[in-house]
Write an enzyme that holds these catalytic residues in place. Structure first.
Site, PDB file in Angstrom:
ATOM      1  N   ARG A 177     -26.031  11.867 -26.234  1.00 46.29           N
ATOM      2  CA  ARG A 177     -25.569  10.557 -25.498  1.00 46.29           C
ATOM      3  C   ARG A 177     -26.531  10.143 -24.699  1.00 46.29           C
ATOM      4  O   ARG A 177     -27.010  10.631 -23.469  1.00 46.29           O
ATOM      5  CB  ARG A 177     -24.246  10.639 -24.973  1.00 46.29           C
ATOM      6  N   ASP A 467     -17.129  14.216 -13.472  1.00 48.92           N
ATOM      7  CA  ASP A 467     -18.352  13.404 -13.788  1.00 48.92           C
ATOM      8  C   ASP A 467     -18.432  11.914 -13.260  1.00 48.92           C
ATOM      9  O   ASP A 467     -17.524  11.608 -12.637  1.00 48.92           O
ATOM     10  CB  ASP A 467     -18.810  13.435 -15.223  1.00 48.92           C
TER      11      ASP A 467
END
Length: 568
Positions: A177, A467
């Site tokens: 990603r 996160d």
């Protein structure tokens, strides 16, 4: 008379015309930042930077309309794409037919990458985005790690434990990603301006690893990617162009690269068919990026006092707008022949309490994953290797030997023929708003920002892996409550959210965090700085688009001599 010996060549990167590297020089990094690799990245930057600028301006225009009261909706101009039955995405490559459980984590540290690849998951998504603090060291070491992982040579020696880590016999298939379109890379300049972060991430990885990946993990396809933070199909169109240019320059067939798009913004849920249509030769499906999706719901409706979220813990898949989003994603993907991936299980095993751990697994993991697979999802995410056996058991038990549900017309939503409307996707969430919720947001937000500033983008807090996405929920929810003076429950007493209340909460929660982590760690960490940043963002007159974008300059360290002095 002695003469001075010739000075040795300066240790710096060999860069092509128009490219400057401002990050620290390291011989290991230089093997990634080769002249040819940088020329490839610069070519991507020069071709697509105009389109990216335009797309970011269109994002801002759309937000201005939402602030004025307009609601996101399906685009009448692209109705033929949504309603046409004559198109489908390219067939799923055999190497990724089975994606029942995927683990995610940052591309650095190296040991974590090896453990994720050996976790028993079908896929490991190596992250340069929300789970990685984009320091120069993290980004470059991440590129080294992925190059070595694809080559099968990645190892790590833990001297303290006397243990060596290396790949097992059946590692997970690698997806990568890159960062979102909005994030710059200030250590790499192309024609005097910071490069687009995702083009650096994509370009360096693809350049060094496409051949080895296709001959190994990809079985003739790939590399494979996850694409974050898109809001409109025009942004998918840019990725389509990037992929086609990369394939052409590498001499590989069109459609070799495959990517799963994270549907993690509210505007994007109204563009899912269009996004798949743009990427139909390169699509590997869509994913419910549900934590960012909650963040985007607040951001999109930041000017609307009728859209206040309840406490973060109450905004789950039981909320109607979240359940509708999942159902529409499944229907869309299966109609077009690609994977519909479920959301993140962020729990961390509770090591010192077996009963509490089993209860959490049952309530927060197994039940959630059973809901996903019954609804029709083909696979799902886990943040920790310890969750993989339980998730795999749920999915494999339901699938009965099938790799996915794409062709099975399976799923509660599909069987029931549920038509998901604009109203379903926009229904305001319900639940209580509390001072304890404000406290929890603050406690989590400050600790995450402190870790991010110190170089860690994936942080275990209170038995959850936090996160940037989950930290963003904490930030924007506090901002929303303060901006609209939300009434909060304080143990049966109603109080209004104000900057003064937040200031007191921050002071008290900072003291609690110091007690939890210890005075020495608190002093050495960047907690005080994080507290100031988080407080400023929660009380800003205008909501910052991204926490990480605002704080990015605090982790940029320039070394101007890393490339330019060598250009003689």
């Amino acid at each position: 008379m002695a003469t001075n010996a010739a000075a040795p060549p300066c240790p710096c990167y060999d860069t092509p015309e128009g490219v400057d590297i401002l990050g620290r020089y390291d011989p290991e990094f230089a093997a990634i930042l080769t002249r040819d690799a940088l020329a490839f990245v610069a070519g991507l930057q020069r071709e697509f930077r105009g389109a990216v600028r335009y797309a970011m301006e269109r994002r801002r225009e759309a937000q201005r309309r939402y602030d004025a009261g307009e609601l996101p909706r399906f685009d009448p101009a692209t109705r033929p794409v949504r309603e046409a039955g004559g198109w489908a995405c390219a067939p799923v490559p055999p190497a990724i037919a089975d994606r029942t459980v995927e683990i995610t984590g940052p591309a650095e540290p190296r040991k974590m990458v090896i453990n994720a690849l050996n976790s028993g998951a079908k896929v490991f998504m190596a992250d340069f985005e929300d789970a990685l603090s984009p320091t120069w060291e993290n980004l470059m070491r991440g590129q080294v790690n992925l190059r070595d992982a694809v080559a099968g040579t990645i190892t790590y020696r833990d001297a303290a434990r006397g243990r060596e880590y290396r790949l097992g016999d059946r590692p997970a298939t690698l997806f990568v990603r890159p960062r979102g379109w909005h994030l710059p890379e200030a250590h790499v300049l192309v024609d005097g301006e910071p490069a687009i972060g995702c083009l650096v991430d994509f370009g360096l990885y693809f350049f060094h690893s496409h051949a080895a990946f296709r001959s190994g993990q990809g079985a003739g396809f790939g590399p494979f990617f996850y694409l974050p933070k898109m809001e409109h199909s025009r942004e998918a169109r840019i990725w389509k162009g990037v992929f086609e240019r990369a394939e052409k320059e590498a001499g590989i067939g069109r459609g070799s690269i495959r990517a799963t798009v994270l549907v993690e913004t509210l505007p994007a849920v109204f563009q899912m068919e269009e996004i798949l249509h743009e990427l139909r030769d390169h699509s590997a499906g869509l994913n419910c990026g549900r934590w960012d999706y909650i963040f985007s719901y607040v951001k999109t409706f930041r000017a609307r006092p009728d859209r206040l979220l309840p406490d973060r813990a109450l905004v789950g898949m039981a909320q109607h707008f979240m359940r509708s989003y999942s159902h529409l994603l499944i229907q869309t993907c299966h109609r077009r022949g690609v994977h519909a991936m479920g959301g993140m299980a962020a729990q961390i095993p509770i090591k010192d309490d077996a009963a509490a751990n089993e209860a959490a697994l049952e309530l927060l993991v197994r039940k959630d994953k059973l809901r996903e697979v019954r609804a029709g999802h083909d696979g799902t995410w886990a943040a920790h290797p310890g969750l993989i056996p339980a998730i795999r058991e749920v999915f494999e038990g339901h699938l009965g030997g099938r790799p996915n549900q794409i062709d099975a017309a399976a799923g509660d939503a599909a069987r029931a023929g549920v038509a998901v409307t604009e109203e379903d996707l926009l229904q305001p969430p319900r639940g209580a708003r509390t001072v304890e919720g404000l406290r929890h947001n603050t406690r989590v937000g400050v600790q995450y920002v402190a870790a991010w500033l110190s170089g860690s983008g994936s942080v275990p807090l209170y038995n959850l892996m936090e996160d940037a996405a989950t930290a963003e929920i904490s930030r924007v929810q506090n901002w929303q409550w303060l901006r609209h003076g939300a009434v909060l429950d304080a143990g049966g007493v109603e109080v209004r959210a104000t900057p003064e209340l937040l200031a007191r909460v921050v002071e008290e929660e900072m003291a609690r965090v110091e007690a939890e982590v210890g005075a020495e760690r608190f002093r050495r960490g960047r907690y005080a700085e994080a507290g100031r940043i988080f407080s400023r963002q929660c009380t800003a007159p205008e909501l910052d688009d991204f926490l990480t974008l605002d704080a990015y300059n605090l982790i940029v360290v320039h070394h101007p001599g890393a490339s330019s002095p060598c250009k003689l």
